[in-house]
Design a protein around this motif. Structure first.
Motif, PDB file in Angstrom:
ATOM      1  N   GLU A 159       0.824  -1.201   0.000  1.00  0.00           N
ATOM      2  CA  GLU A 159       0.000   0.000   0.000  1.00  0.00           C
ATOM      3  C   GLU A 159       0.864   1.259   0.000  1.00  0.00           C
ATOM      4  O   GLU A 159       1.785   1.395   0.799  1.00  0.00           O
ATOM      5  CB  GLU A 159      -0.921   0.042   1.224  1.00  0.00           C
ATOM      6  N   VAL A 160       0.528   2.173  -0.914  1.00  0.00           N
ATOM      7  CA  VAL A 160       1.213   3.456  -1.032  1.00  0.00           C
ATOM      8  C   VAL A 160       0.140   4.527  -1.177  1.00  0.00           C
ATOM      9  O   VAL A 160      -0.834   4.336  -1.909  1.00  0.00           O
ATOM     10  CB  VAL A 160       2.143   3.490  -2.269  1.00  0.00           C
ATOM     11  N   ALA A 161       0.311   5.633  -0.493  1.00  0.00           N
ATOM     12  CA  ALA A 161      -0.609   6.757  -0.628  1.00  0.00           C
ATOM     13  C   ALA A 161       0.111   7.886  -1.360  1.00  0.00           C
ATOM     14  O   ALA A 161       1.148   8.371  -0.899  1.00  0.00           O
ATOM     15  CB  ALA A 161      -1.080   7.232   0.738  1.00  0.00           C
ATOM     16  N   ILE A 162      -0.421   8.265  -2.524  1.00  0.00           N
ATOM     17  CA  ILE A 162       0.109   9.410  -3.269  1.00  0.00           C
ATOM     18  C   ILE A 162      -0.718  10.612  -2.850  1.00  0.00           C
ATOM     19  O   ILE A 162      -1.929  10.637  -3.019  1.00  0.00           O
ATOM     20  CB  ILE A 162      -0.004   9.187  -4.791  1.00  0.00           C
ATOM     21  N   LYS A 163      -0.049  11.599  -2.264  1.00  0.00           N
ATOM     22  CA  LYS A 163      -0.746  12.778  -1.755  1.00  0.00           C
ATOM     23  C   LYS A 163      -0.344  13.992  -2.590  1.00  0.00           C
ATOM     24  O   LYS A 163       0.835  14.179  -2.876  1.00  0.00           O
ATOM     25  CB  LYS A 163      -0.350  13.036  -0.304  1.00  0.00           C
TER      26      LYS A 163
END
Length: 170
Positions: A159-163
């Motif tokens: 899981e990766v969150a691109i903000k």
């Protein structure tokens, strides 16, 4: 003929805008950012469904805060920046989801792999500028980020969150 302010391609203020990611390594959150990106936004506040956006991120601008790590993530097993220098997002739709809220859909392409994505985004007016904020969750393995021994998600989570925080200027 002048274009109304509600429906115009806007310029991005790169000094005030940023694209960052958060992922977990050994279950510890790690933040990083991309120093170079370009965004084209054609936003119509009165009719968001007609709005469009596209973003290009230069993968070689990835910054983990350490020169050795930065060099490592550009290798073939991770971003393979030599063969795939840019990640792109092209919107295919925007829908109003309440005051100042949108649901954005589009195609995200990283490392030659494209995937349809959807994420919430907020839009607010700050003086003459508009501010777009959102978080796009992805799975890194969908895009072959972390090949070979790095496919194991025990060390680096999938899981990766691109903000993103994009400020426009007139």
């Amino acid at each position: 003929m002048s274009v109304p302010a509600l429906a115009a391609v806007v310029r991005v203020d790169n000094a005030k805008s940023n694209v960052a990611i958060t992922f977990k390594q050994m279950n510890v959150p790690v933040d990083a950012k991309f120093k170079k990106f370009a965004a084209n936004i054609d936003y119509n506040a009165a009719n968001p469904e007609t709005s469009k956006a596209n973003v290009e991120i230069e993968l070689a601008s990835f910054d983990l805060g350490d020169a050795e790590y930065n060099k490592e993530v550009l290798k073939k097993e991770w971003f393979n920046a030599a063969q795939f220098p840019k990640a792109t997002f092209v919107s295919t739709g925007m829908k109003a989801n309440g005051a100042g809220k949108l649901v954005v859909t589009g195609t995200l392409t990283i490392k030659g792999k494209a995937a349809n994505v959807s994420f919430p985004m907020t839009v607010k007016q700050e003086g003459a500028n508009q501010v777009f904020d959102g978080t796009l969750p992805i799975k890194r393995l969908t895009f072959n980020i972390g090949e070979g021994e790095w496919k194991d998600t025990g060390m680096v989570a999938d899981e990766v969150a691109i903000k993103f925080h994009v400020v426009t200027t007139q």
